[in-house]
Design a protein around this motif. Structure first.
Motif, PDB file in Angstrom:
ATOM      1  N   SER A  19       8.620  33.155 -19.479  1.00  0.00           N
ATOM      2  CA  SER A  19       8.650  34.442 -20.175  1.00  0.00           C
ATOM      3  C   SER A  19       7.323  34.721 -20.869  1.00  0.00           C
ATOM      4  N   ILE A  20       6.757  33.706 -21.491  1.00  0.00           N
ATOM      5  CA  ILE A  20       5.469  33.869 -22.167  1.00  0.00           C
ATOM      6  C   ILE A  20       4.367  34.187 -21.161  1.00  0.00           C
ATOM      7  N   THR A  22       4.680  35.644 -18.295  1.00  0.00           N
ATOM      8  CA  THR A  22       4.885  37.017 -17.833  1.00  0.00           C
ATOM      9  C   THR A  22       4.281  38.016 -18.813  1.00  0.00           C
ATOM     10  N   ARG A  23       4.505  37.798 -20.088  1.00  0.00           N
ATOM     11  CA  ARG A  23       3.956  38.702 -21.111  1.00  0.00           C
ATOM     12  C   ARG A  23       2.429  38.621 -21.165  1.00  0.00           C
ATOM     13  N   ILE A  24       1.885  37.433 -21.034  1.00  0.00           N
ATOM     14  CA  ILE A  24       0.429  37.276 -21.030  1.00  0.00           C
ATOM     15  C   ILE A  24      -0.177  37.992 -19.825  1.00  0.00           C
ATOM     16  N   GLY A  26       1.057  40.548 -18.245  1.00  0.00           N
ATOM     17  CA  GLY A  26       1.139  41.979 -18.526  1.00  0.00           C
ATOM     18  C   GLY A  26       0.018  42.436 -19.436  1.00  0.00           C
ATOM     19  N   PHE A  27      -0.274  41.620 -20.450  1.00  0.00           N
ATOM     20  CA  PHE A  27      -1.358  41.950 -21.375  1.00  0.00           C
ATOM     21  C   PHE A  27      -2.714  41.916 -20.666  1.00  0.00           C
ATOM     22  N   GLU A  46       5.277  52.621 -18.096  1.00  0.00           N
ATOM     23  CA  GLU A  46       5.825  51.880 -19.238  1.00  0.00           C
ATOM     24  C   GLU A  46       7.201  52.398 -19.640  1.00  0.00           C
ATOM     25  N   ASP A  49       9.597  51.110 -17.069  1.00  0.00           N
ATOM     26  CA  ASP A  49       9.780  49.674 -17.257  1.00  0.00           C
ATOM     27  C   ASP A  49      10.744  49.402 -18.412  1.00  0.00           C
ATOM     28  N   TYR A  53      14.443  47.695 -18.181  1.00  0.00           N
ATOM     29  CA  TYR A  53      14.796  46.535 -19.003  1.00  0.00           C
ATOM     30  C   TYR A  53      16.112  46.767 -19.747  1.00  0.00           C
TER      31      TYR A  53
END
Length: 131
Positions: A19-20, A22-24, A26-27, A46, A49, A53
């Motif tokens: 999960s982390i 995936t967020r990184i 995306g950033f 966005e 998305d 979610y």
């Protein structure tokens, strides 16, 4: 019992790291998005998305934590496999059904979100990705 907690912690750690990451990612993709997309296009992506979610959360309806609870309450491996296969079948069927229904109403979704039906195709793509 300690082995079960150790196994649960290991799986939770793997899920959390995924999960982390995936967020990184995306950033890190923000400069790419902003280079190739206009601000309006990025905003549309966005919004879709976020909607996807929220819909996914509603469709699954807490089934994954429930499957985890029942998985660890059984001792026999066959029973545990039955819980996992039932959860997999349920979430697959619910996501397929949800995607089909949302694709059918994608024009209305575009009108609701963007006050125009010109983003119907993007809504459809987003709902296909739900499955």
């Amino acid at each position: 019992m300690f082995e079960e907690f150790k196994k649960l912690f290991k799986h939770s750690l793997i899920y959390g790291v995924g999960s982390i990451i995936t967020r990184i990612m995306g950033f890190l993709m923000i400069p790419v998005y902003t280079h190739y997309l206009t601000t309006q296009e990025y905003g549309i992506i966005e919004i879709l998305d976020l909607v996807a979610y929220i819909i996914t959360t509603v469709i699954i309806a807490g089934f994954v934590p429930a499957a985890s609870k029942y998985y660890f309450s059984y001792k026999k491996e066959d029973d545990k496999n039955h819980v996992i296969s039932s959860a997999l079948i349920f979430t697959t069927l619910m996501s397929l059904l949800g995607s089909i229904i949302l694709i059918i109403f994608s024009k209305q979704c575009s009108l609701l979100l963007f006050k125009t039906d010109s983003y119907t195709y993007y809504c459809q793509l987003s709902f296909v990705a739900l499955f």
